[in-house]
Every structure is written in C-alpha cells, then in structure tokens.
Design a protein around this motif. Structure first.
Motif, PDB file in Angstrom:
ATOM      1  N   VAL A  98      34.264  27.831  40.584  1.00 44.32           N
ATOM      2  CA  VAL A  98      35.582  28.247  41.199  1.00 44.32           C
ATOM      3  C   VAL A  98      35.781  29.592  40.867  1.00 44.32           C
ATOM      4  CG1 VAL A  98      37.005  28.406  42.711  1.00 44.32           C
ATOM      5  CG2 VAL A  98      36.174  26.778  42.401  1.00 44.32           C
ATOM      6  N   GLY A  99      35.318  30.377  39.482  1.00 50.78           N
ATOM      7  CA  GLY A  99      35.605  31.322  39.221  1.00 50.78           C
ATOM      8  C   GLY A  99      36.664  31.366  38.125  1.00 50.78           C
ATOM      9  N   ILE A 100      37.310  32.388  37.616  1.00 52.52           N
ATOM     10  CA  ILE A 100      38.531  32.191  36.618  1.00 52.52           C
ATOM     11  C   ILE A 100      40.012  31.982  36.906  1.00 52.52           C
ATOM     12  CG2 ILE A 100      40.071  33.873  35.091  1.00 52.52           C
ATOM     13  CD1 ILE A 100      37.174  35.829  35.158  1.00 52.52           C
ATOM     14  N   ASN A 101      40.332  30.785  37.044  1.00 52.60           N
ATOM     15  CA  ASN A 101      41.533  30.123  37.474  1.00 52.60           C
ATOM     16  C   ASN A 101      42.533  30.791  36.640  1.00 52.60           C
ATOM     17  OD1 ASN A 101      40.038  29.403  39.791  1.00 52.60           O
ATOM     18  ND2 ASN A 101      40.723  27.599  40.073  1.00 52.60           N
ATOM     19  N   THR A 102      43.595  30.791  37.046  1.00 50.91           N
ATOM     20  CA  THR A 102      45.238  30.865  35.921  1.00 50.91           C
ATOM     21  C   THR A 102      46.231  30.194  36.123  1.00 50.91           C
ATOM     22  OG1 THR A 102      46.851  31.780  37.770  1.00 50.91           O
ATOM     23  CG2 THR A 102      45.485  33.253  36.654  1.00 50.91           C
ATOM     24  N   GLY A 154      37.657  48.899  37.925  1.00 52.63           N
ATOM     25  CA  GLY A 154      36.201  49.176  38.748  1.00 52.63           C
ATOM     26  C   GLY A 154      35.554  47.716  38.577  1.00 52.63           C
ATOM     27  N   SER A 155      34.484  47.491  38.477  1.00 45.69           N
ATOM     28  CA  SER A 155      33.808  46.556  39.111  1.00 45.69           C
ATOM     29  C   SER A 155      33.575  45.580  38.179  1.00 45.69           C
ATOM     30  CB  SER A 155      32.378  46.207  39.610  1.00 45.69           C
ATOM     31  OG  SER A 155      31.873  46.811  38.627  1.00 45.69           O
ATOM     32  N   THR A 156      34.185  45.389  36.763  1.00 47.18           N
ATOM     33  CA  THR A 156      34.021  43.857  36.132  1.00 47.18           C
ATOM     34  C   THR A 156      34.986  43.071  36.582  1.00 47.18           C
ATOM     35  OG1 THR A 156      34.201  45.255  34.342  1.00 47.18           O
ATOM     36  CG2 THR A 156      34.841  43.864  33.164  1.00 47.18           C
ATOM     37  N   ASN A 157      34.207  41.672  35.830  1.00 46.99           N
ATOM     38  CA  ASN A 157      34.624  40.931  36.870  1.00 46.99           C
ATOM     39  C   ASN A 157      34.940  40.713  38.264  1.00 46.99           C
ATOM     40  OD1 ASN A 157      34.488  39.486  33.897  1.00 46.99           O
ATOM     41  ND2 ASN A 157      36.646  40.219  33.487  1.00 46.99           N
ATOM     42  N   SER A 158      34.377  41.213  39.398  1.00 45.58           N
ATOM     43  CA  SER A 158      34.154  41.259  40.224  1.00 45.58           C
ATOM     44  C   SER A 158      33.811  40.529  40.937  1.00 45.58           C
ATOM     45  CB  SER A 158      33.165  43.027  41.248  1.00 45.58           C
ATOM     46  OG  SER A 158      33.689  42.650  42.219  1.00 45.58           O
ATOM     47  N   GLY A 159      34.470  39.558  41.519  1.00 50.11           N
ATOM     48  CA  GLY A 159      34.464  38.798  42.457  1.00 50.11           C
ATOM     49  C   GLY A 159      35.318  37.168  42.292  1.00 50.11           C
ATOM     50  N   LYS A 160      35.564  37.634  40.458  1.00 54.06           N
ATOM     51  CA  LYS A 160      35.889  36.075  40.052  1.00 54.06           C
ATOM     52  C   LYS A 160      37.053  35.352  39.643  1.00 54.06           C
ATOM     53  CE  LYS A 160      31.603  36.126  36.730  1.00 54.06           C
ATOM     54  NZ  LYS A 160      30.895  36.859  36.608  1.00 54.06           N
ATOM     55  N   PHE A 161      37.992  36.191  39.887  1.00 53.94           N
ATOM     56  CA  PHE A 161      39.456  36.813  40.112  1.00 53.94           C
ATOM     57  C   PHE A 161      40.127  36.936  41.082  1.00 53.94           C
ATOM     58  CE2 PHE A 161      40.979  41.231  39.324  1.00 53.94           C
ATOM     59  CZ  PHE A 161      39.776  41.558  39.215  1.00 53.94           C
ATOM     60  N   ASN A 162      41.312  36.779  41.484  1.00 52.92           N
ATOM     61  CA  ASN A 162      41.956  36.421  42.801  1.00 52.92           C
ATOM     62  C   ASN A 162      42.546  38.364  43.018  1.00 52.92           C
ATOM     63  OD1 ASN A 162      43.276  36.517  45.580  1.00 52.92           O
ATOM     64  ND2 ASN A 162      43.535  35.260  45.394  1.00 52.92           N
ATOM     65  N   THR A 163      42.413  39.685  43.388  1.00 58.48           N
ATOM     66  CA  THR A 163      42.831  40.693  43.007  1.00 58.48           C
ATOM     67  C   THR A 163      44.061  40.751  43.970  1.00 58.48           C
ATOM     68  OG1 THR A 163      41.854  41.830  45.305  1.00 58.48           O
ATOM     69  CG2 THR A 163      40.754  42.401  42.776  1.00 58.48           C
ATOM     70  N   PHE A 250      38.589  40.042  30.916  1.00 57.87           N
ATOM     71  CA  PHE A 250      39.218  41.452  30.367  1.00 57.87           C
ATOM     72  C   PHE A 250      39.621  42.157  29.692  1.00 57.87           C
ATOM     73  CE2 PHE A 250      40.743  38.644  33.789  1.00 57.87           C
ATOM     74  CZ  PHE A 250      40.165  39.235  34.807  1.00 57.87           C
ATOM     75  N   PRO A 251      39.322  43.656  29.481  1.00 62.89           N
ATOM     76  CA  PRO A 251      39.722  44.585  28.654  1.00 62.89           C
ATOM     77  C   PRO A 251      41.164  45.034  28.270  1.00 62.89           C
ATOM     78  CG  PRO A 251      38.952  45.756  30.006  1.00 62.89           C
ATOM     79  CD  PRO A 251      38.542  44.576  30.403  1.00 62.89           C
ATOM     80  N   ALA A 252      41.836  44.990  27.676  1.00 58.77           N
ATOM     81  CA  ALA A 252      43.541  45.491  27.493  1.00 58.77           C
ATOM     82  C   ALA A 252      42.927  46.958  27.636  1.00 58.77           C
ATOM     83  CB  ALA A 252      43.919  45.947  26.064  1.00 58.77           C
ATOM     84  N   LYS A 253      43.990  48.148  28.318  1.00 54.58           N
ATOM     85  CA  LYS A 253      43.742  49.622  28.391  1.00 54.58           C
ATOM     86  C   LYS A 253      45.107  49.798  28.662  1.00 54.58           C
ATOM     87  CE  LYS A 253      39.656  49.368  31.751  1.00 54.58           C
ATOM     88  NZ  LYS A 253      38.865  49.906  31.444  1.00 54.58           N
ATOM     89  N   THR A 254      45.260  51.758  29.128  1.00 47.38           N
ATOM     90  CA  THR A 254      46.195  51.770  28.973  1.00 47.38           C
ATOM     91  C   THR A 254      46.927  51.745  29.705  1.00 47.38           C
ATOM     92  OG1 THR A 254      45.060  54.427  27.401  1.00 47.38           O
ATOM     93  CG2 THR A 254      47.143  54.056  29.156  1.00 47.38           C
TER      94      THR A 254
END
Ligand SMILES: *[C@@H]1O[C@H](CO)[C@@H](O)[C@H](O)[C@H]1NC(C)=O
Ligand SMILES: *[C@@H]1O[C@H](CO)[C@@H](O)[C@H](O)[C@H]1NC(C)=O
Length: 276
Positions: A98-102, A154-163, A250-254
């Motif tokens: 199912v992907g990365i669930n919260t 961008g496309s990191t983890n694309s399809g694995k979480f609910n945007t 997920f990477p931390a970012k500005t």
C-alpha cells in the motif's frame, strides 16, 4: 514465499474474473492453496490494484498463544512486547504494497505534531516519523509550505504517499540523549515522545507569560506556526532524513519538511513573535 505467491495469484485471478469491481476484498483462510494459476488477461491499465500478499505463518498456534499471553491481565508476560526471537520463530514477514502510511493522531489536522532532532548543530533524528495522511485532507494553514516542499522533492518516493493529505510533523525539538531520572537514577532516552513535551513546555511558558501580561493564550497553534511570524521564530532544520518502509524516507529541506516540520523553537524569537 511460494505459498504467499499462490495466495496473490488466487486474488489476481478472481479480480480478473470480475472486471466490473475496482475494489475487492478477498479474505481466504485455507490450508491447501492450489498449485499454479492461469493468467486470463492483463489488468485494465486505468484500474488501481491494491494488492496485499499474505504469507503463511510458520507457527500460527504458537504465535496466537504468545499474543494471548501478552494481552491477558495476570499472565506472566502481560503487557510485554514479543521478543525478536519469538517473532522470527512464529512468523514470516508481512508485506504490504500500500505504501508509506501515516500514524494517528499525528495525521490529525487539529493536533500539533512534533518530530525529533539531534545534535548541537541540529539535524533530523532518523526515527522522526513524518508523511501525509490518507484520511485527512491538507488544511489551508499548511498548503503553501507543503506545496513548496513537494516541488523541491520532485519524484522522490513518488506513488508511495498521498500528496493531497494532511502533512506532518508541524515542528520538532531535540529527541536524543534526553536525560531523565527514574527511581533516583539518571539515564538517557530518545524518541519523539521526548520532543513533544519539550515543545509543549515552550508553548506553556509562552502562554504563562502572555496570561501574566494580561493577554490571551495562543489557543490552536498551527495557523500561528505556519504564519510568517511563526516560521521566523523557528530554527529551520535542513539536514537528515527518516528512512523506512524500504525507502530512504523523506529528506529534510529548507522550509517545512516531513521529518522536522517547520523546525525547532527559538524561545526569544517566539516571545517576540507573540508580542511579549
Ligand atoms: C494504509 O492505509 C490504507 C487506507 O488508505 C489501508 O487500506 C491500508 O491497510 C494501510 N496499510 C497499512 C500497512 O496499514
Ligand atoms: C488521499 O488522501 C485523501 C485525503 O486528502 C483521501 O480522501 C484519499 O482517500 C487518499 N487516497 C488514498 C489512496 O488513500
């Protein structure tokens, strides 16, 4: 593995046999899974298949006995976790596609969700969970911060979480090497369960000073935290990530990110931001 594959095959075959159903729940409890399967047709390209693979457990009776013991008051192991050995001798790994669930309640839009950082030049703690709810939509207070992150991701983890989901955490605080005292002994512990009370205590101090000054307490925090005054009073954490679910996380970012949120509290700046 062979057994799991056959259960999956049985599921797919029955979905093909009923093409009008887009969502099916197939629960099978069978001891003899038939050998082999026949491919009838390709699945329609626009149909989302939600597959879960069930693997036969190595020792179901033993597992049930242990689960019963840890959940029965009065039993010797009541309230304990199963050991790694107990789990590995009774189960196969359970796979979910199912992907990365919260988690709940972190995904609730009316909570302030707190992630963890570590170190003196603060970086994200790798156990700091974060992501996007499958149940709650994105609240307006975080819409712009989250959409900037998604663009940067961008496309990191694309399809694995609910945007489109409510994203968390909102903020963070130190979560490693936190000293506690138990029975007169000091020790170091870690977790976002350290970060949450640290962040909450900062807010309590602000509310205390606001009330002393005859002002109103902060109330529901999140709209303030995401406002430009709130963002400016937090230390943005831009390094680290939260690996898991066979991904680098997920990477931390500005700016806001789903590891450390908007960042950690700067008490002096927060005081100024709330008008103290
Ligand atoms: C993830 O969430 C979906 C609902 O969106 C649910 O059906 C599924 O069981 C969840 N997966 C896990 C591993 O909890
Ligand atoms: C994604 O999140 C929305 C809430 O924003 C929810 O309604 C939807 O069902 C979720 N999608 C999946 C596949 O769980």
């Amino acid at each position: 593995m062979r057994t799991g594959f056959l259960v999956l095959a049985a599921f797919v075959a029955s979905a093909w046999a009923n093409p009008s159903f887009h969502t099916m729940r197939v629960h099978e409890a069978r001891s003899d899974v038939p050998d082999g399967f026949i491919k009838k047709a390709a699945a329609p390209v626009d149909t989302m298949l939600n597959l879960r693979i069930a693997l036969k457990q190595t020792d179901m009776a033993g597992l049930e006995q242990m689960l019963f013991a840890v959940s029965t008051p009065g039993s010797e192991t009541y309230g304990q976790h199963l050991t790694k050995e107990e789990v590995s001798t009774t189960t196969h790994h359970v796979i979910s596609l199912v992907g990365i669930n919260t988690t709940f309640p972190s995904g609730c839009p009316f909570m302030t969700s707190v992630g963890a950082t570590t170190g003196v030049t603060e970086t994200a703690a790798d156990f700091s969970s974060g992501g996007f709810s499958n149940f709650f939509g994105r609240p307006s207070y975080q819409a712009s911060a989250v959409s900037s992150y998604l663009t940067a991701l961008g496309s990191t983890n694309s399809g694995k979480f609910n945007t489109s989901g409510r994203a968390f955490p909102d903020v963070s605080a130190q979560g490693e090497n936190v000293e506690i005292v138990v029975g007169g002994q000091t020790g170091l512990v870690a977790g976002t369960s350290c970060s949450s009370p640290i962040f909450a205590s900062v807010i309590s101090l602000l509310n205390d000073q606001l009330l002393t000054a005859g002002k109103s307490p902060l109330g529901f925090l999140n709209p303030f935290l995401y406002s430009s005054a709130g963002v400016a009073a937090l230390n943005d954490i831009t390094t680290g990530s939260n690996p898991g679910c066979n991904t680098n996380g997920f990477p931390a970012k500005t700016g806001w990110d789903p590891v450390t949120g908007l960042g950690t509290p700067n008490f002096a700046k927060l005081k100024a931001a709330v008008g103290l």
